[in-house]
Structure formats: structure tokens, C-alpha cells
Design a protein around this motif. Structure first.
Motif, mmCIF file in Angstrom:
data_model
loop_
_atom_site.group_PDB
_atom_site.id
_atom_site.type_symbol
_atom_site.label_atom_id
_atom_site.label_comp_id
_atom_site.label_asym_id
_atom_site.label_seq_id
_atom_site.Cartn_x
_atom_site.Cartn_y
_atom_site.Cartn_z
ATOM 1 N N GLY A 69 0.827 -1.199 0.000
ATOM 2 C CA GLY A 69 0.000 0.000 0.000
ATOM 3 C C GLY A 69 0.857 1.243 0.000
ATOM 4 O O GLY A 69 2.085 1.182 -0.004
ATOM 5 N N GLY A 70 0.224 2.386 0.013
ATOM 6 C CA GLY A 70 0.956 3.642 0.013
ATOM 7 C C GLY A 70 1.338 4.068 -1.399
ATOM 8 O O GLY A 70 0.947 3.465 -2.400
ATOM 9 N N THR A 71 2.138 5.120 -1.468
ATOM 10 C CA THR A 71 2.530 5.671 -2.765
ATOM 11 C C THR A 71 3.726 4.959 -3.375
ATOM 12 O O THR A 71 3.994 5.100 -4.564
ATOM 13 C CB THR A 71 2.884 7.159 -2.604
ATOM 14 N N GLY A 72 4.468 4.223 -2.568
ATOM 15 C CA GLY A 72 5.657 3.545 -3.084
ATOM 16 C C GLY A 72 6.814 4.490 -3.330
ATOM 17 O O GLY A 72 7.767 4.140 -4.026
ATOM 18 N N ARG A 73 6.762 5.701 -2.750
ATOM 19 C CA ARG A 73 7.817 6.695 -2.946
ATOM 20 C C ARG A 73 8.381 7.099 -1.589
ATOM 21 O O ARG A 73 7.764 6.885 -0.542
ATOM 22 C CB ARG A 73 7.301 7.930 -3.685
ATOM 23 N N ILE A 74 9.563 7.692 -1.625
ATOM 24 C CA ILE A 74 10.212 8.117 -0.391
ATOM 25 C C ILE A 74 10.922 9.438 -0.643
ATOM 26 O O ILE A 74 11.406 9.707 -1.747
ATOM 27 C CB ILE A 74 11.210 7.044 0.108
#
Length: 667
Positions: free
Chosen positions: A246-251
Motif C-alpha cells: 500500500g501507500g505511494t511507493g515513494r520516499i
């Protein structure tokens, strides 16, 4: 009771890998075959079998035999088979043995092969907050079934296939508080047909460990997470399972460094410096909390060391989010800090990196952030800069070149080309300038502007400069020997001021001239105006010694540096080389023949410089002569020699030989 496994357990206790620590809060409960949800007629270790009943009269603290199903079809009537009593050691009565078990301070319980509590001592009841333990499913009391690995190991012990089990669980007491316990399960002698379950309260030890970990993972000055905890969180955020579910998959990451913080420590002391760091940490935390409002996660603020901080954004939504966070941080730090009567103002530089988490490593992300932070400082400080892949590629290329410069000299990857210096009156060749080229195996032929600066930074300019000087002098002497009928031409070699400081340039020149047999007046050394005009002490003494030796000294790019004309008269200089920017300014036509607009001011400056040089006894060379109109005008105002594409591009040594041969033939 309920709990979770801490993991990992010692290899001798748990055959399977360790179990991850987690917390499951379920209340203490009783369980029967119906409530457990097992189908009738099945027997599962750890749950009461179908038809089994607890013997009447079984009481807490005493061993109670349990009826077990016979080895017959389900239709057969069950036959009660009493479980043998615990056999005391020789010389000890059963009553004494049972009394010792009941009074033992260590919580203990005897569990049969089906996983039911046969008997438990008072310490066990006190620890778990209940006296009704007999007949209960032991696994539920300390939550051994909450994860598959521990449950499997427990059943293996019940079946006699594994020696023992030891694990740590977090259980919830009936009064609401939680406690950490260490659970050990060991088999009793075969004839007893059961296992011994012991439970040790380790809550105090765990609390101490938690406090020690907090101290280990947090900075004592700012109370922020330190570098260790930051990298632990960063590494966890970059694991695949952290962003695939889940989430945006970005950092995103903001690497922050305070501008001029060292001056605070040096002038006001480290106590004030520490208070300033704590105040900065408070503002950064406030910015992170505001940025995390109405979002899934709040940025992690950490102090990485010194005056360096970091803000980690998991599941970032793009560069706009990181830019907004960086802007808010800069704005928050602009307000002055009032510290014990000291009013301090400071700024910060921030490097911002935002990318997909997949394929990103913690090391790579931090390297990008550190590089971008360096750009922010180099661009003027007090700002944030976004990571630029192209700029980083250029930096990486520079680093690759810098790290291989010395080895490239030893591998003979460098070569010299020569550009003629032509007399303005007759067009004859007076000399040549040696220009070094790097034949790089990966990047191709590189011109000096790609690597000379790097060589000056890392000190390899001394080794490279001596090679260029020796090669150029040897080549000039070769031309002289090959063309005895032509007038000897001088060779001009560029010298970095670091060569004067880091080596004995005078001794090197004398040795090379002696080895090659080249006359000193046929060697010209070029130094930039900024280097020569600022010379004093050893550099000035070296220039004077070279001039006394007969070597010509030229100031390169004259007119763009200090232009200290009063100092110029006291230097041992014989040639001024006008910077090409002046020459380009008064051309009347472009190289393609089209009209160009001259700059009258450049003409005036060039004419004045030439007249001044001649009054001082110096000759003048004009660089970047590209058109015939430029050459004509330079000749008209008295310029001595010219250099540029109008006459020749830098060429290989054999082309200069051909030029000298043609000159001799014309003569």
C-alpha cells in the motif's frame, strides 16, 4: 491470557527460525472442543480431545488424572484410563513432592499431551491473575498459538519430537496491564505423559532494555532519533514489503545543515551551541508535525551528528510535498533564537531528494542527499536544492576522472598538441603553445578544461605538469634538430601556481633543459594573471630565478584578473597574452564571412594595453584570433603575435614539422 512472541529463541530451544515480536491483546478465556471450533472426533495437541473430561475433584495445585479416549473407533464407548501420577524421586513422598511444587516461587504448570493444564502452582495463578487454571488450554494462557512458528514448535514438544521450547510473550493481565513473560516448555519423563510449563515475569528487564534502547537510539542534546535509529527506519521503509502492500511507493528525504554553526560554538561556547541545536530540533519537529497533519505519516526528524539533521518522508506524494516541507523549514529557522540573553540568527541549507522506493538503497539515497546539500551550500547557502540527475552525473564523471588521473599519467594516456604563435607583421611562426589532451579509454579525448582543475585540486598537477614540460621541451629540441635551416621556435607551456608551491619548479626546469638540450630562451612558461599578480615569497622568487635563467615568463588571460598594473612593472614578465574576450569584441566579420558588430570599448582597451606593455618593454600576444579583420586591426594597433583558428587549430607534432618544412622551402 494473550501474548506475542519476541523471537528469536536460542537454537537449542526453537528448531524453527525466530518469531517476530508483536502484541495481540486477547482476554483470558476458557476453551472447550466446541468453542475451539475443531470437528468432533479429532484430536489436536494443545486442545481437549473429543469426549475428554477433566476428572472430578481436580483442584488447583494438585495433579488430577484426565480421561483420554481409547484407541478404538469413535462409536466405541470411551474407557477412562487414568494418567499415571507424577513419580517422586526415591526417598521422597508424593505429598512432599506435591507440596514443593505448589509452594515453588517459579510459576509452573503440568500440561498433558493434549495441551490441557493438569495442575498449576499458586505462583502461576498469581502471575496470570486467576486460580481457575486446571483443565484450561495451556497455549491460550500464554498465547503460544498466536503465530505459526511458535505453535508448531510447541506441538512438537507435546508430541515428544522436540526437546524443549523457550520464547518470550507479551500477555495481558485481567486487571488491564500488560507484562512480558518468558515461557519454557520441557518434557517430563515418558511415564508421566506430559510437559512442564514454566513462566517467568521479565517485565522489569524488558522495561530496562527499552530504556537503554531509547538512550542508545536518541540524541542526548536534542532528544531526537539519532543516526542509528534513522538508518534503521530508512532501511525498513525501503524494504519491499513496506511499500508493496500500500501507500505511494515513494520516499523523500531532506538533508539539512546549519550555516555557520561552528562560529556559534567557537565564539559563545558549546553550551550555547547545544541549546541552539535543541531549539532548532523543536522547530523542525513542529514543521514535521504540521506537514504530517491530515496525512498518513508524519516525517521523521533525526539528528545525524553535529549540526546535520534529516527529515524522512515515507509514502511521499512527489517533489512538491518535499519542496513545501523544505520551504517551511527554512521559514521556521529564519526567526531569531533567544537563548539565555543571546539573540541568534542563522540559516540552513537543505538538499532534497524524492524518488521511488523500489530499487533505492539507503546508501544511495543518503549519497544523493549529501550531494544535493553540497550543491545548496555551493549555490549560496540559506536555500534548498532539488537533486538533479544530470548534475550528479557530471559530478560522478568528475570524481571518476579525479580518481584515475595519477594512474592515467603512468599509463601514458596523455598527449600534447601544439598551436602556432604567429608574428602579426609577416605571418611567420614564432613559437607554439603546448596543449595537453587526455585520451581517456571511456570518455574519449578530453581537453584541459575537463581535467586541469581536478589535477590542481588533488595535487596530481605537479606530476602531470612535469610530464608536459619535459615532453614539450623534448619536442621543441627535436624540431630544432630536424629543421636546422629554420629559425628556432620557442615552446610555451602552461604552469599552475601549485606547481611552484608543491615542487621545486626551478630545479625541474633546469634539469629538463639540461636533459633535452633546449636553450632557455626557447622555453616560455605561462601563468594566469590571478596567480602571477598574487605571487609573493616563494612563487615570486621562483619566477625571478627562472627569468634570470633566461626562460621567458608570460601572463596568460591578461585583462580578466587582478590587473594590478603597478605590480606588473615589478614582476619578471616578458610577455602579456590578451584574453580572447577582448579580441572577439572588435571583430568586423564572423568566421563564416557575415558582418559582426565591433565593440569600440574593447578596441580602446586592447590598444591601451598594447601601448602600456610596449612602454614596459613587454611583447603582446592576442589569443582567439579567428578572422582576417581581427588580425588586420591587431596588426594596426601594434600587437606582436597572434594565436587562433585563423592561423591553425591545435595540431599534432608532425603538422608543425610540415609547417616548418614549408617555411624553409619558401625561404
Amino acid at each position: 491470557m494473550s501474548g506475542t512472541s519476541e523471537g528469536p529463541a536460542p537454537a537449542a530451544d526453537l528448531v524453527r527460525p525466530a518469531v517476530t515480536e508483536r502484541h495481540i491483546g486477547t482476554s483470558l478465556r476458557t476453551s472447550s472442543r466446541a468453542s475451539a471450533g475443531s470437528p468432533p472426533g479429532t484430536s489436536v495437541p494443545g486442545e481437549p480431545p473429543s469426549g475428554a473430561t477433566v476428572a472430578s475433584g481436580a483442584s488447583h495445585g494438585a495433579y488430577a488424572p484426565v480421561e483420554t479416549p481409547p484407541d478404538t473407533p469413535e462409536s466405541a464407548a470411551p474407557t477412562a484410563t487414568p494418567t499415571p501420577a507424577l513419580t517422586p524421586p526415591d526417598g521422597t513422598s508424593p505429598r512432599t513432592f506435591q507440596a514443593a511444587f505448589a509452594a515453588a516461587p517459579l510459576p509452573m504448570a503440568v500440561v498433558d499431551r493434549e495441551g490441557l493444564v493438569v495442575t498449576a502452582n499458586e505462583s502461576m495463578g498469581a502471575l496470570l491473575g486467576t486460580d481457575a487454571l486446571t483443565g484450561r488450554i495451556a497455549a491460550e494462557l500464554v498465547d503460544l498459538a498466536s503465530d505459526a512458528r511458535t505453535w508448531h514448535a510447541y506441538r512438537e514438544v507435546l508430541r515428544g519430537h522436540q526437546a524443549r521450547l523457550r520464547c518470550t510473550r507479551r500477555v495481558k493481565h485481567p486487571d488491564g496491564h500488560s507484562l512480558w513473560v518468558q515461557v519454557a516448555v520441557a518434557p517430563l519423563p515418558p511415564e508421566e505423559r506430559g510437559v512442564l510449563l514454566t513462566v517467568t515475569d521479565i517485565s522489569a528487564r524488558r522495561e530496562l532494555q527499552a530504556r537503554l534502547r531509547h538512550l542508545q537510539m536518541h540524541d542526548p542534546v536534542t532528544r531526537l532519533p539519532n543516526r542509528t535509529l534513522f538508518f534503521e527506519r530508512l532501511s525498513a521503509a525501503l524494504e519491499a514489503e513496506a511499500y508493496e502492500e500500500g501507500g505511494t511507493g515513494r520516499i523523500g528525504l531532506c538533508s539539512l545543515d546549519l550555516d555557520g554553526f561552528k562560529a556559534v560554538n567557537d565564539t559563545l561556547g558549546h553550551r550555547v551551541g547545544d541549546r541552539l541545536l535543541a531549539a532548532v530540533a523543536e522547530r523542525l519537529t513542529r514543521c514535521a508535525d504540521e506537514a504530517g497533519h491530515a496525512r498518513a505519516t508524519t516525517p521523521l526528524v533525526a539528528r545525524l551528528g553535529g549540526d546535520e539533521f534529516a527529515l524522512l518522508v515515507e509514502d511521499s506524494t512527489g517533489t512538491d510535498q518535499l519542496a513545501e516541507l523544505a520551504e517551511s523549514v527554512l521559514k521556521a529557522l529564519q526567526a531569531p533564537f533567544d537563548l539565555a540573553g543571546q539573540r541568534l540568527s542563522l540559516s540552513a541549507s537543505i538538499g532534497v531528494v524524492e524518488r521511488r522506493a523500489a530499487g533505492t538503497s539507503a546508501t544511495g539515497l543518503m549519497q544523493a542527499a549529501d550531494t544535493t546539500l553540497y550543491w545548496a551550500k555551493a549555490d549560496g547557502k540559506g536555500r534548498w536544492t532539488l537533486f538533479d540527475p544530470e548534475r550528479n552525473a557530471h559530478r560522478m564523471t568528475r570524481q571518476a576522472l579525479s580518481s584515475t588521473l595519477r594512474a592515467a599519467i603512468e599509463r601514458n594516456e596523455f598527449a600534447l598538441e601544439y598551436q602556432p604563435l604567429v608574428g602579426m607583421e609577416d605571418g611567420g611562426v614564432r613559437g607554439v603553445e603546448a596543449l595537453v589532451r587526455w585520451n581517456h579509454p571511456q570518455f574519449g579525448t578530453l581537453t584541459p578544461n575537463r581535467f586541469i582543475g581536478l589535477a590542481e585540486e588533488n595535487g596530481s598537477i605537479v606530476q602531470l605538469g612535469r610530464w608536459v614540460l619535459a615532453t614539450a621541451c623534448r619536442q621543441a629540441r627535436r624540431w630544432q634538430l630536424d629543421h636546422p635551416d629554420a629559425a628556432p621556435i620557442f615552446v610555451s607551456v602552461n604552469v599552475a601556481v601549485r606547481q611552484v608551491w608543491d615542487s621545486d619548479l626551478v630545479a625541474d626546469v633546469a634539469e629538463i633543459l639540461a636533459e633535452t638540450g633546449l636553450a632557455p630562451h626557447l622555453l616560455q612558461l605561462e601563468l594566469t594573471e590571478s596567480a602571477v599578480m598574487g605571487s609573493a615569497g616563494r612563487p615570486l622568487q621562483a619566477l625571478q630565478a627562472l627569468s634570470d635563467m633566461g626562460v621567458r615568463i608570460a601572463i596568460d588571460d591578461f585583462g580578466t584578473g587582478y590587473s594590478n598594473l603597478a605590480y606588473l612593472s615589478r614582476l619578471p614578465v616578458s610577455v602579456l597574452k590578451l584574453d580572447g574576450s577582448f579580441v572577439r569584441g572588435f571583430q568586423y566579420e564572423n568566421r563564416d564571412g557575415t558582418d559582426a558588430h565591433p565593440n569600440p570599448a574593447d578596441e580602446v582597451i586592447v590598444e591601451a594595453l598594447i601601448q602600456l606593455a610596449h612602454r614596459l618593454g613587454l611583447t603582446v600576444t592576442a589569443e582567439c584570433v579567428e578572422t582576417a579583420s581581427q588580425a588586420s586591426r591587431l596588426r594596426g594597433i601594434g600587437c606582436d603575435t597572434g594565436q587562433g583558428w585563423l592561423y591553425s587549430r591545435p595540431v599534432a607534432p608532425d603538422r608543425i614539422s610540415a609547417l616548418l618544412t614549408a617555411t624553409c622551402a619558401q625561404a
